[in-house]
Design a protein around this motif. Structure first.
Motif, PDB file in Angstrom:
ATOM      1  N   ASP A  92       0.910  -1.361  -0.181  1.00 49.99           N
ATOM      2  CA  ASP A  92       0.189  -0.311   0.213  1.00 49.99           C
ATOM      3  C   ASP A  92       0.821   0.773  -0.107  1.00 49.99           C
ATOM      4  OD1 ASP A  92      -2.536  -1.175   0.038  1.00 49.99           O
ATOM      5  OD2 ASP A  92      -2.411  -1.347   2.134  1.00 49.99           O
ATOM      6  N   ARG A  93       1.660   1.485   0.681  1.00 55.02           N
ATOM      7  CA  ARG A  93       2.373   2.343   1.408  1.00 55.02           C
ATOM      8  C   ARG A  93       3.428   2.691  -0.240  1.00 55.02           C
ATOM      9  NH1 ARG A  93       3.212   4.510   6.187  1.00 55.02           N
ATOM     10  NH2 ARG A  93       2.759   2.476   7.680  1.00 55.02           N
ATOM     11  N   LEU A  94       3.502   1.869  -0.926  1.00 53.45           N
ATOM     12  CA  LEU A  94       4.285   1.717  -2.378  1.00 53.45           C
ATOM     13  C   LEU A  94       3.614   2.119  -3.434  1.00 53.45           C
ATOM     14  CD1 LEU A  94       7.166  -0.937  -2.425  1.00 53.45           C
ATOM     15  CD2 LEU A  94       7.540   1.187  -2.274  1.00 53.45           C
ATOM     16  N   GLY A  95       2.689   1.553  -3.461  1.00 50.61           N
ATOM     17  CA  GLY A  95       0.919   2.218  -4.710  1.00 50.61           C
ATOM     18  C   GLY A  95       1.211   3.375  -4.634  1.00 50.61           C
ATOM     19  N   ILE A  96       0.878   3.413  -3.158  1.00 53.50           N
ATOM     20  CA  ILE A  96       0.846   5.746  -2.705  1.00 53.50           C
ATOM     21  C   ILE A  96       1.439   6.577  -3.005  1.00 53.50           C
ATOM     22  CG2 ILE A  96       0.777   7.276  -0.685  1.00 53.50           C
ATOM     23  CD1 ILE A  96      -0.817   4.701   0.671  1.00 53.50           C
ATOM     24  N   ILE A  97       2.406   6.011  -2.640  1.00 61.03           N
ATOM     25  CA  ILE A  97       4.082   7.179  -2.905  1.00 61.03           C
ATOM     26  C   ILE A  97       4.348   7.143  -4.405  1.00 61.03           C
ATOM     27  CG2 ILE A  97       6.350   7.410  -2.713  1.00 61.03           C
ATOM     28  CD1 ILE A  97       6.359   5.873  -0.018  1.00 61.03           C
ATOM     29  N   ASP A  98       3.818   6.039  -5.201  1.00 63.61           N
ATOM     30  CA  ASP A  98       3.874   6.328  -6.341  1.00 63.61           C
ATOM     31  C   ASP A  98       3.416   7.465  -7.134  1.00 63.61           C
ATOM     32  OD1 ASP A  98       4.683   4.277  -9.369  1.00 63.61           O
ATOM     33  OD2 ASP A  98       2.998   4.525  -9.674  1.00 63.61           O
ATOM     34  N   VAL A  99       2.094   6.984  -6.754  1.00 60.29           N
ATOM     35  CA  VAL A  99       0.244   7.697  -7.394  1.00 60.29           C
ATOM     36  C   VAL A  99       1.408   9.405  -7.104  1.00 60.29           C
ATOM     37  CG1 VAL A  99      -1.473   8.733  -6.953  1.00 60.29           C
ATOM     38  CG2 VAL A  99      -1.035   6.029  -7.086  1.00 60.29           C
ATOM     39  N   CYS A 100       1.160   9.518  -5.630  1.00 57.43           N
ATOM     40  CA  CYS A 100       2.067  10.465  -5.384  1.00 57.43           C
ATOM     41  C   CYS A 100       3.372  11.621  -6.619  1.00 57.43           C
ATOM     42  CB  CYS A 100       2.723  10.887  -3.638  1.00 57.43           C
ATOM     43  SG  CYS A 100       1.108  10.624  -2.725  1.00 57.43           S
ATOM     44  N   THR A 101       4.405  10.530  -7.061  1.00 55.84           N
ATOM     45  CA  THR A 101       5.773  10.947  -7.910  1.00 55.84           C
ATOM     46  C   THR A 101       4.786  10.848  -8.967  1.00 55.84           C
ATOM     47  OG1 THR A 101       6.596  10.069  -6.479  1.00 55.84           O
ATOM     48  CG2 THR A 101       7.956  10.001  -8.625  1.00 55.84           C
ATOM     49  N   ARG A 102       4.173   9.956 -10.082  1.00 51.37           N
ATOM     50  CA  ARG A 102       3.087  10.098 -10.650  1.00 51.37           C
ATOM     51  C   ARG A 102       2.887  12.025 -11.245  1.00 51.37           C
ATOM     52  NH1 ARG A 102       3.143   5.153 -13.691  1.00 51.37           N
ATOM     53  NH2 ARG A 102       3.971   3.799 -12.527  1.00 51.37           N
ATOM     54  N   MET A 103       1.796  11.960 -10.113  1.00 50.63           N
ATOM     55  CA  MET A 103       1.678  13.356 -10.110  1.00 50.63           C
ATOM     56  C   MET A 103       2.027  14.036 -10.791  1.00 50.63           C
ATOM     57  SD  MET A 103      -0.792  15.831  -7.150  1.00 50.63           S
ATOM     58  CE  MET A 103       0.855  16.090  -6.884  1.00 50.63           C
ATOM     59  N   ALA A 104       3.492  14.679 -10.754  1.00 52.97           N
ATOM     60  CA  ALA A 104       4.120  15.128 -10.335  1.00 52.97           C
ATOM     61  C   ALA A 104       5.056  15.207 -11.872  1.00 52.97           C
ATOM     62  CB  ALA A 104       5.313  15.537  -8.818  1.00 52.97           C
ATOM     63  N   LEU A 105       5.317  13.560 -12.329  1.00 52.58           N
ATOM     64  CA  LEU A 105       6.130  13.088 -13.585  1.00 52.58           C
ATOM     65  C   LEU A 105       4.926  14.051 -14.730  1.00 52.58           C
ATOM     66  CD1 LEU A 105       8.348  12.147 -14.907  1.00 52.58           C
ATOM     67  CD2 LEU A 105       6.649  10.127 -15.013  1.00 52.58           C
ATOM     68  N   TYR A 106       3.805  13.479 -14.577  1.00 50.42           N
ATOM     69  CA  TYR A 106       2.546  13.576 -15.689  1.00 50.42           C
ATOM     70  C   TYR A 106       2.463  15.175 -15.928  1.00 50.42           C
ATOM     71  CZ  TYR A 106       1.421   9.102 -15.050  1.00 50.42           C
ATOM     72  OH  TYR A 106       1.776   7.339 -15.074  1.00 50.42           O
ATOM     73  N   ILE A 107       2.463  16.013 -14.183  1.00 51.04           N
ATOM     74  CA  ILE A 107       2.364  17.031 -14.292  1.00 51.04           C
ATOM     75  C   ILE A 107       2.754  18.049 -15.585  1.00 51.04           C
ATOM     76  CG2 ILE A 107       2.549  19.176 -13.886  1.00 51.04           C
ATOM     77  CD1 ILE A 107       0.268  18.180 -11.246  1.00 51.04           C
ATOM     78  N   ASP A 108       4.455  17.518 -15.141  1.00 53.31           N
ATOM     79  CA  ASP A 108       6.169  17.902 -15.917  1.00 53.31           C
ATOM     80  C   ASP A 108       5.825  17.407 -17.002  1.00 53.31           C
ATOM     81  OD1 ASP A 108       6.623  19.302 -13.565  1.00 53.31           O
ATOM     82  OD2 ASP A 108       7.625  17.652 -13.254  1.00 53.31           O
ATOM     83  N   HIS A 109       5.523  16.315 -17.831  1.00 54.78           N
ATOM     84  CA  HIS A 109       5.452  16.085 -18.630  1.00 54.78           C
ATOM     85  C   HIS A 109       4.219  16.124 -19.528  1.00 54.78           C
ATOM     86  CE1 HIS A 109       9.190  13.382 -18.725  1.00 54.78           C
ATOM     87  NE2 HIS A 109       9.258  14.082 -17.681  1.00 54.78           N
TER      88      HIS A 109
END
Length: 155
Positions: free
Chosen positions: A10-27
């Motif tokens: 769960d923790r890794l999945g949550i961190i992944d979503v939060c990291t993807r948010m930033a990446l998807y905005i930048d890209h």
């Protein structure tokens, strides 16, 4: 009483979503960005721009980002130091963020960089962690705020 604590997956999945948010905005990956959010999002950027927190639809959130972020020549949102709490199907993730915004202007330095944190609330829906609330708080900034004003269309 059942133990509903979040496990490592769960923790890794949550961190992944939060990291993807930033990446998807930048890209500018708007369709993929939309897959990270609930239908309605509590959005609070008052810690950076003032104003009032707001409740927006996922479509409104994505439309706003997709119209503003491409105005910058480049952005980079680095997120780290994730602290995940919660249980069952609800979680909070606090992350440190440093956001660099680049846009050549006629008013000086082409960069505006800020540091602070994201506080995200997430819910598990059909086995997938989705962001239901975003709060951005600025702790410091440096550079030319005109970059933000021009990029975001702030008057």
């Amino acid at each position: 009483m059942a133990d509903n604590a979040l496990d490592v997956k769960d923790r890794l999945g949550i961190i992944d979503v939060c990291t993807r948010m930033a990446l998807y905005i930048d890209h500018h990956r708007w369709d993929e960005l939309g897959t990270l959010f609930t239908d309605v999002i509590d959005r609070d950027y008052t810690g950076i721009f003032g104003g009032e927190p707001e409740r927006v639809t996922r479509e409104q959130f994505i439309t706003r980002a997709s119209k503003r972020m491409p105005n910058f020549a480049a952005t980079q949102h680095l997120v780290s130091g994730h602290i995940v709490t919660g249980s069952g199907d609800e979680a909070d993730c606090t992350s440190q963020v440093q956001a660099a915004h680049y846009l050549p202007t006629t008013t000086g330095d082409p960069m505006w960089t800020c540091g602070g944190q994201y506080d995200l609330r997430l819910v598990r829906t059909d086995g997938t962690w989705l962001i239901s609330s975003v709060t951005a708080t600025q702790r410091w900034c440096t550079g030319n705020f005109e970059v933000m004003r021009l990029g975001l269309g702030i008057r």
